[in-house]
Design a protein around this motif. Structure first.
Motif, short mmCIF file in Angstrom:
data_model
loop_
_atom_site.label_atom_id
_atom_site.label_comp_id
_atom_site.label_asym_id
_atom_site.label_seq_id
_atom_site.Cartn_x
_atom_site.Cartn_y
_atom_site.Cartn_z
N ARG A 55 0.87 -1.18 0.00
CA ARG A 55 0.00 0.00 0.00
C ARG A 55 0.90 1.23 0.00
N ALA A 56 0.85 1.98 -1.11
CA ALA A 56 1.71 3.16 -1.26
C ALA A 56 0.89 4.44 -1.33
N GLN A 57 -0.39 4.37 -0.94
CA GLN A 57 -1.30 5.52 -0.99
C GLN A 57 -1.43 6.05 -2.41
N ALA A 58 -1.38 5.16 -3.39
CA ALA A 58 -1.48 5.55 -4.79
C ALA A 58 -2.94 5.60 -5.22
N GLU A 59 -3.19 6.40 -6.23
CA GLU A 59 -4.53 6.52 -6.80
C GLU A 59 -4.93 5.16 -7.39
N GLU A 61 -5.44 2.44 -6.08
CA GLU A 61 -4.85 1.30 -5.38
C GLU A 61 -5.93 0.34 -4.85
N ASP A 62 -6.94 0.89 -4.20
CA ASP A 62 -7.97 0.03 -3.61
C ASP A 62 -8.76 -0.71 -4.68
N ASP A 79 2.02 -1.95 4.32
CA ASP A 79 2.25 -0.52 4.09
C ASP A 79 3.72 -0.28 3.78
N THR A 82 8.64 4.38 5.34
CA THR A 82 9.52 5.49 5.00
C THR A 82 10.44 5.72 6.19
N LYS A 88 12.58 4.53 1.20
CA LYS A 88 11.37 3.74 1.39
C LYS A 88 11.69 2.27 1.16
#
Length: 165
Positions: A55-59, A61-62, A79, A82, A88
């Motif tokens: 999970r890289a908080q990318a658009e 992603e979910d 997750d 960092t 990372k």
């Protein structure tokens, strides 16, 4: 090692980060996980299919994680870490290896979808335990030692129209 037979129980373990980076760097495209899973199973009995994702908080992603589950993959999500220096790190090498060793008693074949040479020792261990090991990855980004120790290697680059979106 035994050849592919219809009754074989198969576990498919997909190193999504490794596949993603290989597909992006070589083709600037994404993996077709549905085709990947179908080819990995090849008409045998699927016991488990696990996609290891970060999970890289990318658009989107979910929706990607949901799509994997719809295809038939169980997702294991970690997750990205960092560190203080801004670097990372995130990888599933240990988790994938532990799952493979745990599943070894319950399957005839483990299909590793990764080109990461760190898994060559795992391959040796699984084969020693009597498990057939198949590797599916892009030939140009797959460690030579991994190809050498696997019972079979499927080069995704040879069928990019099948394995890439």
């Amino acid at each position: 090692m035994a050849p592919i037979q219809p009754g074989q129980r198969v576990a498919v373990l997909a190193d999504s980060q490794n596949l993603y980076h290989s597909a992006q760097s070589v083709y600037s495209r994404n993996i077709d996980y549905s085709s990947l899973l179908e080819k990995a199973v090849q008409g045998r009995e699927l016991t488990r299919a696990i996609a290891y994702v970060i999970r890289a908080q990318a658009e989107d992603e979910d929706s990607f994680f949901d799509a994997l589950r719809d295809i038939g993959f169980e997702t294991k999500i970690k997750d990205i870490k960092t560190f203080g220096d801004g670097s990372k790190k995130a990888d599933w090498d240990v988790g994938m290896s532990l799952d493979a060793v745990t599943l070894a008693d319950h399957v005839d074949t483990v299909v590793l979808c990764t080109g990461d040479g760190d898994f060559s020792r795992l391959c040796n261990h699984l084969r020693h335990e009597g498990v057939r090991v198949e590797v599916m990855a892009f030939g140009e980004s797959t460690a030579e030692e991994l190809i050498e120790v696997a019972d079979a290697f499927v080069d995704l680059s040879e069928r990019e129209e099948t394995f890439l979106l």
